[in-house]
Scaffold this motif. Sequence first.
Motif, mmCIF file in Angstrom:
data_model
loop_
_atom_site.group_PDB
_atom_site.id
_atom_site.type_symbol
_atom_site.label_atom_id
_atom_site.label_comp_id
_atom_site.label_asym_id
_atom_site.label_seq_id
_atom_site.Cartn_x
_atom_site.Cartn_y
_atom_site.Cartn_z
ATOM 1 N N GLU A 58 0.850 -1.186 0.000
ATOM 2 C CA GLU A 58 0.000 0.000 0.000
ATOM 3 C C GLU A 58 0.887 1.237 0.000
ATOM 4 O OE1 GLU A 58 -2.886 0.485 3.171
ATOM 5 O OE2 GLU A 58 -3.615 2.365 2.293
ATOM 6 N N ASN A 117 -4.604 5.133 -2.174
ATOM 7 C CA ASN A 117 -5.805 5.611 -1.500
ATOM 8 C C ASN A 117 -6.507 6.689 -2.327
ATOM 9 O OD1 ASN A 117 -5.887 4.374 1.377
ATOM 10 N ND2 ASN A 117 -3.742 4.936 1.054
ATOM 11 N N GLU A 149 -7.932 1.891 -3.482
ATOM 12 C CA GLU A 149 -8.530 1.760 -2.147
ATOM 13 C C GLU A 149 -9.494 2.907 -1.898
ATOM 14 O OE1 GLU A 149 -6.029 1.253 1.244
ATOM 15 O OE2 GLU A 149 -5.003 -0.478 0.386
ATOM 16 N N ASP A 179 -11.593 -0.060 1.849
ATOM 17 C CA ASP A 179 -10.673 0.231 2.952
ATOM 18 C C ASP A 179 -11.456 0.493 4.247
ATOM 19 O OD1 ASP A 179 -8.282 0.730 4.197
ATOM 20 O OD2 ASP A 179 -7.831 2.568 3.111
ATOM 21 N N LYS A 200 -10.673 -4.790 3.074
ATOM 22 C CA LYS A 200 -9.653 -4.517 4.091
ATOM 23 C C LYS A 200 -10.335 -4.235 5.422
ATOM 24 C CE LYS A 200 -5.815 -2.616 3.019
ATOM 25 N NZ LYS A 200 -4.789 -1.574 2.715
HETATM 26 MG MG MG Z 1 -5.727 2.585 2.669
#
Ligand code: MG
Length: 276
Positions: A58, A117, A149, A179, A200
């Motif tokens: 990530e 993200n 994400e 996420d 996640k």
């Molecule tokens: Mg994240």
Amino acid sequence: TIENDYHSDIAFYSKNLFDRSIEERRIIGEFEGALNRKEFVMFLQPQVNAKGELYGAEALVRWQHAQRGLLSPAMFIDVLEKAGLIYKLDRYIWESAAQKLKEWKDKGAEQYHISVNISTKDFYFVDIYEIFTGLIEKYDIRPDRLNLEITETALMSDFDKNMEILKQLQEYGFKIEIDDFGSGYSSLNMLKDISADVLKIDMGFLRASENEAKGMDILESIIVLAGKLGMDVITEGVEMEKQLTMLSNMGCGIFQGYYFSKPIPTNEFEDKYHIF
Ligand code: MG
Ligand code: C2E
Ligand code: MG
Ligand code: MG
């Protein structure tokens, strides 16, 4: 007395607010310059299986501030979101990830993905579909190596429109990761309407569940459910071996947490995992 406590509370609270608004203005004022000077850096945190073998990474941003040292996202992401500036930082990090994937590809390591993200605000300020497909063409990388994400909360803020964009990206070949699952309110119902590739599980959800029988049952049910829906499950915030054991027994196969590694600079990451 109660009254005194009450007043000192207020004073404390407003001083905090005051300090915070100064801090926020400072961050906003410094932002564009810092971005141009490349003070924002992409760190990578590994996502691994129970044996510690790499599954992916990530991308997590840090601000290498000239005077204040390394600043964590908690200090500036919210501020940039509120100020309508987060899309500029996010574009930069997305491009850094694409560049890195291109480098890995050229060096013969095309098997790993990097997840980036996306902030809910990004949907309002830029054409996310165009940016991501543009990066794939520009760097000649596979879309299923640049994972996206999005938090469940961000998705909920304009569900139909954001879902539509994500579906198009998914059709193009991107993998979508939900996420911070379990930190919002909409959790289970939402899984019905979204076909994400990865779920996640939020660190806070893990903490709240792990020492309680009911919580453990819920955690395990979610892992099983995600599997039935065809999603990979990653648990975030794994710090201890006993968490790893518990989650493995529940059927979770991928982990992201300090037990394996904190987010680290890309060169350290490449060394540690022998990327090439
Ligand atoms: Mg994240
Ligand atoms: P996130 O996307 O949920 O990222 C996971 C966070 O959990 C990271 O915090 C990571 O360092 C932390 N973490 C991972 N494992 C552990 C663990 O075992 N223990 C503990 N205590 N923490 C762990 P980080 O890097 O501080 O980022 C915080 C949040 O800031 C991220 O949460 C994400 O929402 C946001 N963020 C970070 N980078 C970006 C970015 O480039 N763009 C946007 N829009 N948001 C970002
Ligand atoms: Mg998370
Ligand atoms: Mg988070």
